[in-house]
Scaffold this motif. Structure first.
Motif, PDB file in Angstrom:
ATOM      1  N   GLY A 112       0.755  -1.192   0.054  1.00 41.44           N
ATOM      2  CA  GLY A 112       0.042   0.093   0.142  1.00 41.44           C
ATOM      3  C   GLY A 112       0.886   1.546   0.070  1.00 41.44           C
ATOM      4  N   ASP A 113       1.453   1.427   1.190  1.00 38.63           N
ATOM      5  CA  ASP A 113       2.126   2.782   1.322  1.00 38.63           C
ATOM      6  C   ASP A 113       3.195   3.009   0.252  1.00 38.63           C
ATOM      7  OD1 ASP A 113       0.715   3.137   3.636  1.00 38.63           O
ATOM      8  OD2 ASP A 113       2.103   3.005   5.053  1.00 38.63           O
ATOM      9  N   GLY A 135       1.083   2.937  -3.393  1.00 36.85           N
ATOM     10  CA  GLY A 135       1.001   4.384  -3.074  1.00 36.85           C
ATOM     11  C   GLY A 135       1.946   5.397  -3.527  1.00 36.85           C
ATOM     12  N   SER A 136       3.109   5.484  -2.911  1.00 36.79           N
ATOM     13  CA  SER A 136       4.356   6.460  -3.180  1.00 36.79           C
ATOM     14  C   SER A 136       4.757   6.163  -4.716  1.00 36.79           C
ATOM     15  CB  SER A 136       5.440   6.458  -2.366  1.00 36.79           C
ATOM     16  OG  SER A 136       4.935   6.670  -0.916  1.00 36.79           O
ATOM     17  N   VAL A 145      -4.298   5.248  -3.318  1.00 36.24           N
ATOM     18  CA  VAL A 145      -3.467   3.860  -2.596  1.00 36.24           C
ATOM     19  C   VAL A 145      -4.273   2.441  -3.175  1.00 36.24           C
ATOM     20  CG1 VAL A 145      -2.639   2.603  -0.687  1.00 36.24           C
ATOM     21  CG2 VAL A 145      -2.184   5.033  -0.873  1.00 36.24           C
TER      22      VAL A 145
END
Length: 232
Positions: free
Chosen positions: A10-11, A15-16, A43
């Motif tokens: 996720g992160d 995400g990023s 995300v």
């Protein structure tokens, strides 16, 4: 229970990285069209995108909903993790036939006529048992030396503390020490505009005053005095 894959899906991954890719793609497109646009990088969208292979295999009838029975989720005996005699672990990813052949050879099982056919799913439990027995016969270091420099796709499972000292990572300078803190080096690498670390990781509150002033907040001292903000 299902194991949490850290916060990589996720992160970081969904995400990023998807956000950074989206911004760069939009900048590249702006150079062609002269127009800007909103980059919606949720995300959940990135995490779903990372499962494209799983959904493709499912649509093709090649993925089972039962955990631990598929090609990439430890279902296959030759794509799994095995414990060594000293409590260490070796990761095996010999999916392709040529890599599998080298794996079997280095495990000293290639001359065994009773070794199950790798494509016979009904005998996978038996094949996994054979691999388990072999890996438990030596230490992690002994198996590391056996597979080092081969195409068997077998590597030791390292702790975060051990990883920087691994010869391959050391040769690649994959980790950098700055102000006494060992940390991953910038990636990816560029031939002309090489990235490098220029400052140490910030301590909590190290840049509070600077950040608040840059944001146009003029009562920084009162915020610090009252404890509403902290400056290291």
């Amino acid at each position: 229970p299902p194991q949490i894959p850290l916060n990589l899906v996720g992160d970081f991954g969904g995400g990023s990285l998807y956000l950074a890719f989206g911004v760069l793609a939009a900048l590249w497109e702006r150079g062609r069209s002269g127009q800007g646009q909103v980059v919606d990088a949720a995300v959940v969208d990135g995490a779903v995108s990372l499962t494209t292979l799983v959904h493709a295999m499912s649509a093709a009838g090649l993925w089972s909903e039962e955990r631990g029975t598929n090609r990439h989720d430890s279902g296959t005996p030759y794509y799994d993790v095995y414990e060594t005699s000293d409590g260490g672990w070796m990761a095996v990813g010999a999916l392709e036939p040529q890599f599998y052949a080298e794996l079997v050879q280095l495990l000293q099982l290639d001359g065994d006529p009773a070794l199950p056919d790798r494509d016979d799913r009904s005998r996978w439990p038996e094949l996994r048992t054979r691999f388990t027995e072999r890996f438990r016969s030596r230490t992690r270091e002994e198996w590391t030396r056996t597979f080092e420099g081969t195409d068997a796709c077998v590597t030791p499972v390292l702790t975060p503390g051990e990883a920087p000292a691994h010869p391959h990572l050391a040769e690649r300078t994959a980790f950098t020490e700055l102000d006494g803190v060992l940390q991953p080096s910038p990636a990816p690498r560029f031939s002309r505009t090489a990235a490098r670390l220029t400052r140490h990781p910030a301590a909590v509150g190290e840049h509070t005053r600077e950040a608040l002033m840059n944001w146009g907040i003029d009562n920084v001292d009162s915020l610090l005095d009252s404890g509403a903000a902290h400056q290291a």
